[in-house]
Motif scaffolding. Structure first.
Motif, PDB file in Angstrom:
ATOM      1  N   GLY A 183      26.214  30.368   3.311  1.00  0.00           N
ATOM      2  CA  GLY A 183      25.853  30.091   4.694  1.00  0.00           C
ATOM      3  C   GLY A 183      27.057  30.127   5.613  1.00  0.00           C
ATOM      4  O   GLY A 183      28.202  30.290   5.230  1.00  0.00           O
ATOM      5  N   GLY A 184      26.848  30.020   6.838  1.00  0.00           N
ATOM      6  CA  GLY A 184      27.946  30.053   7.777  1.00  0.00           C
ATOM      7  C   GLY A 184      27.385  30.064   9.181  1.00  0.00           C
ATOM      8  O   GLY A 184      26.228  29.712   9.407  1.00  0.00           O
ATOM      9  N   PRO A 185      28.199  30.458  10.029  1.00  0.00           N
ATOM     10  CA  PRO A 185      27.700  30.472  11.394  1.00  0.00           C
ATOM     11  C   PRO A 185      26.552  31.463  11.553  1.00  0.00           C
ATOM     12  O   PRO A 185      26.520  32.494  10.901  1.00  0.00           O
ATOM     13  CB  PRO A 185      28.919  30.951  12.213  1.00  0.00           C
ATOM     14  CG  PRO A 185      30.063  31.089  11.284  1.00  0.00           C
ATOM     15  CD  PRO A 185      29.603  30.922   9.924  1.00  0.00           C
ATOM     16  N   GLY A 186      25.683  31.114  12.397  1.00  0.00           N
ATOM     17  CA  GLY A 186      24.516  32.013  12.606  1.00  0.00           C
ATOM     18  C   GLY A 186      23.294  31.567  11.839  1.00  0.00           C
ATOM     19  O   GLY A 186      22.291  32.253  11.826  1.00  0.00           O
ATOM     20  N   GLY A 187      23.346  30.422  11.215  1.00  0.00           N
ATOM     21  CA  GLY A 187      22.131  29.889  10.553  1.00  0.00           C
ATOM     22  C   GLY A 187      22.109  30.057   9.047  1.00  0.00           C
ATOM     23  O   GLY A 187      23.013  30.653   8.460  1.00  0.00           O
ATOM     24  N   GLU A 188      21.010  29.542   8.509  1.00  0.00           N
ATOM     25  CA  GLU A 188      20.855  29.542   7.035  1.00  0.00           C
ATOM     26  C   GLU A 188      20.548  30.949   6.530  1.00  0.00           C
ATOM     27  O   GLU A 188      19.694  31.637   7.083  1.00  0.00           O
ATOM     28  CB  GLU A 188      19.682  28.637   6.645  1.00  0.00           C
ATOM     29  CG  GLU A 188      19.991  27.157   6.703  1.00  0.00           C
ATOM     30  CD  GLU A 188      20.986  26.726   5.681  1.00  0.00           C
ATOM     31  OE1 GLU A 188      20.793  27.050   4.488  1.00  0.00           O
ATOM     32  OE2 GLU A 188      22.003  26.085   6.052  1.00  0.00           O
ATOM     33  N   PRO A 189      21.234  31.378   5.546  1.00  0.00           N
ATOM     34  CA  PRO A 189      20.880  32.700   4.994  1.00  0.00           C
ATOM     35  C   PRO A 189      19.571  32.607   4.193  1.00  0.00           C
ATOM     36  O   PRO A 189      19.299  31.607   3.553  1.00  0.00           O
ATOM     37  CB  PRO A 189      22.069  33.006   4.072  1.00  0.00           C
ATOM     38  CG  PRO A 189      22.630  31.677   3.705  1.00  0.00           C
ATOM     39  CD  PRO A 189      22.345  30.741   4.819  1.00  0.00           C
ATOM     40  N   ARG A 190      18.774  33.674   4.244  1.00  0.00           N
ATOM     41  CA  ARG A 190      17.528  33.679   3.456  1.00  0.00           C
ATOM     42  C   ARG A 190      17.564  34.847   2.456  1.00  0.00           C
ATOM     43  O   ARG A 190      18.099  35.904   2.755  1.00  0.00           O
ATOM     44  CB  ARG A 190      16.332  33.845   4.412  1.00  0.00           C
ATOM     45  CG  ARG A 190      15.980  32.566   5.171  1.00  0.00           C
ATOM     46  CD  ARG A 190      14.534  32.642   5.660  1.00  0.00           C
ATOM     47  NE  ARG A 190      14.304  33.780   6.502  1.00  0.00           N
ATOM     48  CZ  ARG A 190      14.439  33.751   7.852  1.00  0.00           C
ATOM     49  NH1 ARG A 190      14.811  32.653   8.447  1.00  0.00           N
ATOM     50  NH2 ARG A 190      14.177  34.813   8.554  1.00  0.00           N
ATOM     51  N   GLY A 191      17.004  34.589   1.381  1.00  0.00           N
ATOM     52  CA  GLY A 191      16.997  35.662   0.337  1.00  0.00           C
ATOM     53  C   GLY A 191      16.298  35.162  -0.937  1.00  0.00           C
ATOM     54  O   GLY A 191      15.537  34.205  -0.893  1.00  0.00           O
ATOM     55  N   ARG A 192      16.540  35.874  -2.079  1.00  0.00           N
ATOM     56  CA  ARG A 192      15.889  35.456  -3.339  1.00  0.00           C
ATOM     57  C   ARG A 192      16.808  35.756  -4.519  1.00  0.00           C
ATOM     58  O   ARG A 192      17.705  36.611  -4.431  1.00  0.00           O
ATOM     59  CB  ARG A 192      14.561  36.173  -3.526  1.00  0.00           C
ATOM     60  CG  ARG A 192      14.674  37.680  -3.529  1.00  0.00           C
ATOM     61  CD  ARG A 192      13.291  38.322  -3.566  1.00  0.00           C
ATOM     62  NE  ARG A 192      13.406  39.768  -3.561  1.00  0.00           N
ATOM     63  CZ  ARG A 192      13.596  40.497  -2.474  1.00  0.00           C
ATOM     64  NH1 ARG A 192      13.685  39.922  -1.278  1.00  0.00           N
ATOM     65  NH2 ARG A 192      13.681  41.801  -2.570  1.00  0.00           N
ATOM     66  N   VAL A 193      16.540  35.040  -5.600  1.00  0.00           N
ATOM     67  CA  VAL A 193      17.314  35.259  -6.829  1.00  0.00           C
ATOM     68  C   VAL A 193      16.600  36.356  -7.624  1.00  0.00           C
ATOM     69  O   VAL A 193      15.397  36.280  -7.880  1.00  0.00           O
ATOM     70  CB  VAL A 193      17.390  33.964  -7.669  1.00  0.00           C
ATOM     71  CG1 VAL A 193      18.100  34.231  -8.983  1.00  0.00           C
ATOM     72  CG2 VAL A 193      18.105  32.878  -6.878  1.00  0.00           C
ATOM     73  N   GLU A 194      17.332  37.367  -7.975  1.00  0.00           N
ATOM     74  CA  GLU A 194      16.724  38.465  -8.756  1.00  0.00           C
ATOM     75  C   GLU A 194      17.380  38.564 -10.121  1.00  0.00           C
ATOM     76  O   GLU A 194      18.572  38.288 -10.269  1.00  0.00           O
ATOM     77  CB  GLU A 194      16.895  39.794  -8.018  1.00  0.00           C
ATOM     78  CG  GLU A 194      15.959  39.911  -6.835  1.00  0.00           C
ATOM     79  CD  GLU A 194      16.010  41.287  -6.210  1.00  0.00           C
ATOM     80  OE1 GLU A 194      16.909  42.080  -6.577  1.00  0.00           O
ATOM     81  OE2 GLU A 194      15.150  41.584  -5.378  1.00  0.00           O
ATOM     82  N   GLY A 195      16.598  39.013 -11.099  1.00  0.00           N
ATOM     83  CA  GLY A 195      17.138  39.200 -12.462  1.00  0.00           C
ATOM     84  C   GLY A 195      17.319  37.866 -13.151  1.00  0.00           C
ATOM     85  O   GLY A 195      16.726  36.854 -12.780  1.00  0.00           O
ATOM     86  N   GLY A 196      18.144  37.855 -14.167  1.00  0.00           N
ATOM     87  CA  GLY A 196      18.378  36.628 -14.912  1.00  0.00           C
ATOM     88  C   GLY A 196      17.283  36.365 -15.930  1.00  0.00           C
ATOM     89  O   GLY A 196      16.365  37.166 -16.101  1.00  0.00           O
ATOM     90  N   GLY A 197      17.405  35.291 -16.696  1.00  0.00           N
ATOM     91  CA  GLY A 197      16.400  34.932 -17.706  1.00  0.00           C
ATOM     92  C   GLY A 197      17.015  34.868 -19.082  1.00  0.00           C
ATOM     93  O   GLY A 197      18.231  34.707 -19.222  1.00  0.00           O
ATOM     94  N   ALA A 198      16.187  34.991 -20.062  1.00  0.00           N
ATOM     95  CA  ALA A 198      16.672  34.876 -21.444  1.00  0.00           C
ATOM     96  C   ALA A 198      16.035  35.958 -22.293  1.00  0.00           C
ATOM     97  O   ALA A 198      14.868  36.307 -22.098  1.00  0.00           O
ATOM     98  CB  ALA A 198      16.333  33.506 -22.007  1.00  0.00           C
TER      99      ALA A 198
END
Lengths: 484, 228
Positions: free
Chosen positions: A152-167
């Motif tokens: 995050g930083g100036p200009g507001g909360e960043p939005r997005g998603r976590v991709e990949g990962g797992g077991a």
């Protein structure tokens, strides 16, 4: 004169002789086929039992597993710390399979029982290997949202998603059998032959060596000198064992002490394999062990054989019951027909025998002549029957129908590829069953041939007995009067 | 010598008793030739069987050279037949599967002779009845007369004391009949046998010096001065 007369009479009455001989031949052929198929069934059953017990084992001593108590749970549990992102992680769960463990001293107790020739202990284990990796997911920010960074930083909360990962984990289950390397001649390992490398040496009681089952080695691409890792311990494969029939007793064989260490069961075994001094005294030995070593279950080969079901069992019962009774019925019918035909032949030869008696032939000589002819008929029938029977047995062996032996009953349990068999051998589970395909053969033994020859002679004698009895009772005056 | 005293033979037939021979007394000297005649069912064959030890009388005695055949145990009676009696039957009674020589040999089997001696004596016997060339022939390959000659050779091969013939020409035509009778009479003379023959044929009976006629089991003896 006896043989000349006999030969000429048989030649003259060859149609009747052929009928008698054919009847006997049919019966004898049936006896041979049924006997040889029964022997084949027994061999098949022995193979099935050997695959569990190994050679020479007359009974096993075990302690049945108890149901898990509340809260204990029966399922294996694996714990991984998901710290090392992307790194391979592995965990082995080694479990005693099928039974409660017995103290290793039970082997000595069993060995000291009356009628026990030898006893050896073994530990049956199931290993579940879970290996793979955890991968952390990547955060992907939506375009135009908030700051440029995830933090995050100036200009507001960043939005997005976590991709990949797992077991991603592989679960591999296999059976391990801890064997007493000082007693290589007894126990389930004897059901396999070492086809590559060597067996355990007696000096390898606690060595980190393993013998792999040929199928398992092929599946896992294991070769001599390769290593197998179980619970962090590396074992060198020193031998490949191929089962004589059916499935192997275990996927891997280890020295008993190593197996005990892996399972955390020091001084414990699951099964005692027992060889009796006299195969006729197995029941008495079983009773003795059950009486003197409480809490154990003693299972003999016969007990195990009783649990065999499937087409092998059905065919075996068929051969033992229907086949045997059919053979007896055909034989009795053949004997009766042979007897009646011989008796009828005597009736047609009343004048002949009356004349011979008038010439001074004693009843015994006339009877011998009749019996001799019947016995030769029987032997011809026997030879025909043996030929047909051998052909039948050969055909069965050539076709080699596959029979399935189902050992034990019930479903579930077990898991993995290790054998799960009610009672007895390694990888044993009370709830699980084991299925083996056995090619049926029909071996003809010398005893069967001797039996066939005996039946042929007996058939001839019975038939000759009918006729001879009539001929001996013939009074020459009556015989001559009847035709003149 | 035969000595029959009070010989009676009864049969049971359909719950009735039939008298085949009734109180027969008869003497037949060594070397005698006797013909027995009579109607069918009169008891001729029964008497012949008694003389040959094939049957036992209901009462009375049948002695041959002082031995009562009626009281001999079965085994000794069989031995007696094997050694002393030669039979010739109306239907020849040859074993159909054996050749002429083997058929003759059957009479020597009970005497426990060696096979070679049996064969030799059988061949000689067949030679004596004019069948020296037909040793290997089966009965089916020979005429009725030849078959009866084989039967005669079989009866005589063991050199019996007595020759018993039951209608020996009954199944033969006239020429054969005379031929067989010539053979029998020649052998009877040569061997010095006691010869008893049952026949229906009066022309044959007339050739014998003594004729016994049996009717309803009773015997009547006639001396024949015109015997051949």
């Amino acid at each position: 004169m006896f043989f000349t007369y006999l030969r000429r009479e048989l030649r003259r009455r060859r149609k009747a002789a052929l009928v008698v001989a054919s009847g006997l031949a049919l019966g004898i052929a049936l006896v041979i086929v049924v006997n040889s198929v029964s022997a084949g069934m027994n061999q098949a059953q022995d193979k099935v039992l050997q695959s569990l017990y190994g050679l020479g084992t007359d009974m096993t001593v075990t302690k049945a597993a108890t149901a898990p108590k509340a809260g204990e749970g029966g399922r294996p549990r694996f714990e991984f710390g998901a710290k090392d992102d992307g790194k391979e992680q592995s965990s082995d769960r080694v479990m005693v399979q099928g039974f409660q463990t017995l103290a290793a001293s039970t082997v000595d107790k069993v060995a000291s029982q009356k009628g026990v020739a030898d006893a050896v202990g073994g530990l049956s284990l199931q290993v579940m290997k879970v290996d793979g990796q955890f991968k952390r997911g990547q955060f992907k920010q939506d375009p135009g949202s908030g700051g440029a960074t995830r933090q995050g930083g100036p200009g507001g909360e960043p939005r997005g998603r976590v991709e990949g990962g797992g077991a991603s984990f592989d679960v591999n289950s296999y059976s391990v059998y801890g064997t007493d390397v000082t007693k290589a001649g007894l126990g389930p390992r004897t059901s396999s032959k070492i086809t590559e490398g060597r067996a355990f040496k007696t000096s390898e009681a606690d060595a980190k060596v393993a013998v792999a089952d040929a199928s398992y080695a092929k599946e896992k691409k294991l070769a001599l000198g390769d290593s197998v890792k179980i619970k962090g311990v590396t074992y060198e494969v020193v031998g490949i064992a191929t089962p004589d029939s059916g499935d192997a007793a275990a996927d891997l064989y280890l020295p008993l002490k190593q197996a005990q260490t892996l399972a955390g069961a020091k001084g414990k075994i699951t099964t005692v394999y027992v060889k009796a001094t006299d195969s006729q005294q197995i029941s008495a030995v079983k009773r003795g062990i059950q009486k003197n070593i409480s809490g154990t279950t003693v299972t003999t080969s016969a007990d195990l054989a009783d649990t065999v079901s499937g087409s092998l069992s059905t065919a075996s019962n068929l051969a033992a019951n229907v086949g045997r009774w059919l053979s007896i019925a055909v034989l009795v019918a053949a004997f009766l027909v042979a007897g009646l035909l011989t008796s009828s032949a005597v009736s047609r030869r009343v004048r002949e025998f009356g004349t011979l008696k008038a010439l001074g032939w004693k009843s015994g000589r006339v009877t011998r002549q009749v019996v001799g002819e019947a016995v030769v008929n029987g032997l011809v029938g026997g030879a025909l029957g043996i030929a047909v029977g051998l052909a039948g047995a050969y055909a069965v062996t050539a076709i080699s129908p596959t029979l399935t032996a189902q050992l034990g009953s019930g479903a579930g349990g077990g898991g993995g590829r290790g054998p799960g068999v009610v009672m007895g051998g390694p990888g044993i589970s009370q709830a699980a069953g084991k299925s083996l395909d056995i090619a049926l053969s029909a071996p003809v033994s010398a005893t069967t041939i001797t039996l066939a020859v005996g039946l042929a002679v007996a058939g001839g004698l019975i038939a000759g007995g009918f006729g001879g009895w009539r001929a001996s009772r013939l009074r020459p005056a009556d015989a001559l009067r009847r035709v003149e | 010598m035969y000595q029959l005293r009070g010989v009676t033979k009864q049969y049971r037939r359909d719950k009735a008793t039939v008298d085949a021979l009734v109180d027969v007394d008869l003497t037949i000297g060594d070397g005698d030739r006797l013909v027995i005649q009579g109607p069918t069912g009169g008891g001729k064959s029964t008497l012949l069987q008694m003389l040959g030890g094939l049957d036992r009388p209901t009462s009375g005695s049948i002695e041959l050279d002082g031995v009562d055949l009626a009281k001999l145990p079965e085994a000794r009676l069989t031995t007696f037949r094997a050694e002393s009696i030669g039979f010739v039957f109306q239907s020849f009674n040859l074993i159909p599967t054996l050749n002429a020589q083997e058929n003759v040999e059957t009479a020597l089997v009970p005497l426990r002779l060696k096979a070679a001696e049996r064969r030799e004596r059988a061949a000689q016997a067949l030679e004596s009845v004019g069948l020296g060339e037909r040793l290997g022939h089966l009965p089916s390959e020979m005429s009725g007369g030849q078959q009866q000659r084989v039967a005669i050779a079989r009866a005589l091969v063991k050199n019996p004391k007595v020759l018993l013939a039951d209608e020996p020409t009954g199944n033969l035509d006239e020429s054969m009949r005379d031929e067989i009778m010539d053979v029998l009479e020649t052998l009877w003379k040569e061997h010095g046998l006691t010869f008893v023959m049952v026949t229906h044929d009066s022309s044959i009976a007339r050739r014998a010096p003594r004729i016994a006629t049996i009717r309803k089991g009773r015997i009547t003896l006639t001396e024949n001065s015109k015997a051949v």
